[in-house]
Write an enzyme that holds these catalytic residues in place. Structure first.
Site: not given
Ligand code: AMP
Length: 396
Positions: A7, A14, A90, A179, A209-210, A240, A331, A334, A383
């Site tokens: 990626n 990555k 990717r 995505h 996620g982010n 964003r 998010i 988790n 992914e």
């Molecule tokens: P991703 O883009 O899928 O890697 O998601 C990253 C985002 O997931 C981070 O910026 C956090 O906002 C959220 N995140 C990761 N771990 C946790 C956790 N244990 N609890 C709440 N939010 C989390």
């Protein structure tokens, strides 16, 4: 066979080496600060992470260092590069040209280049990775897996914007969605895991996620998604804004004396959870700030959850029902609080959250009660594995 999944971003890369038979990750890591100073992170399965500061003026040196690490005598995952049977990349934007993954050929590269205007930061970086791998590992088949491909099944009513039709016809301005690799992987897994009938199923995937996007998937095919021409549209994200009144752009440009690029920078990098809370783009920091009584952080998370619930409601209407709602990504996987708040809006569907299951951790899991009329589940996305599977399917 071993598949190297890459990626490639503009200044980072990555990678994962995956044994496609066992689907185990043999080694993984990333290269950061390509073009600046350079840092390689490498981790063989079962061993500690190794971090090496190493010069990476271009992606070529970065990929060379990855290949050296993978074949290193002591900590390498393979003895030689001959053990890499295929490479899966990717690729962010396939426009309307790619509705599925594709073997990389000169024609395919030219078609991806035609989509560069649609993703000017991402596609050129993806293509650099493809070209460097072709140079360093000649003869190894390569496959491109597109973020946009899964969403190509959307009907015109879902992908056309209310703009002069010439903009679509001449410049391909439409909703593409992103995505897609994650939405495809998670929706398929949801059907399997929840025992749904693939040919008679309605699934909503919330990839939070982010970057965040939501998709509506009927019988395995995407019918709508929240991201648009670019990943800026849809729900509030880490930095964003998500969807806003477009007139805000002119208004803010005048007030802040910014040009279009300046306002777009604000919408992409300084808005969302970060901008709304003034605290952070990371949900963990926001939860802490909320605990400490920060009102802006609370509003940011409320806006996110309310927005997700409204899209879910819209997709239930679009599909005339829903069998399962799935949470995935950082998010979604988790954050029990976000899932609880989103589900608190879904009582009208007969959706009922099992509080205990929602608070537990683990892999694929159902978090709705046995009586819930809609299944709610957490399914971790993967992914890289999805790219590996597509690559194998195309080169075998
Ligand atoms: P991703 O883009 O899928 O890697 O998601 C990253 C985002 O997931 C981070 O910026 C956090 O906002 C959220 N995140 C990761 N771990 C946790 C956790 N244990 N609890 C709440 N939010 C989390």
């Amino acid at each position: 066979m071993n598949v190297l999944v890459i990626n490639c971003g503009s200044s980072s890369l990555k990678y994962q080496l995956i044994d496609s038979d066992s689907e185990k990750v043999l080694a993984k890591g990333l290269c950061e600060r390509i073009g600046l100073d350079g840092r390689l992170v490498y981790q063989k399965a079962g061993l500690e992470k190794e971090i090496t500061e190493a010069s990476m003026p271009t992606h070529k040196e970065a990929i060379q260092l990855v290949l050296q690490a993978l074949t290193n005598e002591k900590t390498g995952a393979i003895a030689s590069l001959e053990e890499v049977s295929a490479i899966g990349h990717r690729v962010v934007h396939g426009g309307e040209k790619f509705a599925s993954s594709a073997v990389i050929t000169d024609e395919m590269i030219a078609a991806v280049e035609d989509c560069n205007d649609l993703a000017p930061l991402h596609n050129p970086a993806n293509l650099i990775g493809i070209r460097v791998c072709a140079e360093l590992m000649p003869g190894v088949p390569q496959v491109g897996v597109f973020d946009t491909a899964f969403h190509q099944t959307m009907p015109p009513k879902a992908y056309l914007y209310g703009l002069p039709i010439e903009y679509y016809k001449n410049y391909q301005v439409r909703r593409y969605g992103f995505h897609g690799t994650s939405h495809s992987f998670v929706s398929k897994r949801a059907v399997e895991f929840l025992g749904l009938d693939r040919d008679n199923s309605k699934v909503i995937v919330c990839h939070l996620g982010n970057g965040s996007s939501i998709s509506a998937v009927v019988n395995g095919k995407c019918v709508d998604t929240t991201m648009g021409l670019t990943p800026l549209e849809g729900v509030v994200m880490g930095t964003r804004s998500g969807s806003i009144d477009p007139a805000i752009i002119e208004y803010i440009a005048k007030k802040e004396n910014l040009d279009i690029a300046g306002v777009m920078n604000v919408l992409n990098k300084k808005s969302g959870l970060q901008g709304m809370s003034g605290v952070s783009s990371d949900m963990r920091d926001l939860e802490e700030a909320i605990e400490a009584g920060n009102e802006d952080a609370k509003n940011a998370v409320d806006v996110l959850c309310y927005g997700i619930a409204k899209y879910v409601g819209g997709y239930v209407a679009a599909m005339n029902g829903v069998d399962a709602i799935i949470f995935t990504a950082g998010i979604g996987e988790n954050d029990a609080n976000v899932r609880r708040t989103v589900c608190s809006y879904l009582g009208y569907l007969g959706a009922e959250l099992d509080e205990e299951a929602n608070s537990a951790r683990g892999e694929d899991r159902v978090i709705s009660t046995p009586d819930s009329k809609v299944k709610i589940a957490v399914i971790p996305t993967n992914e890289e594995l999805a790219i590996c599977r597509d690559t194998v399917a195309l080169v075998k």
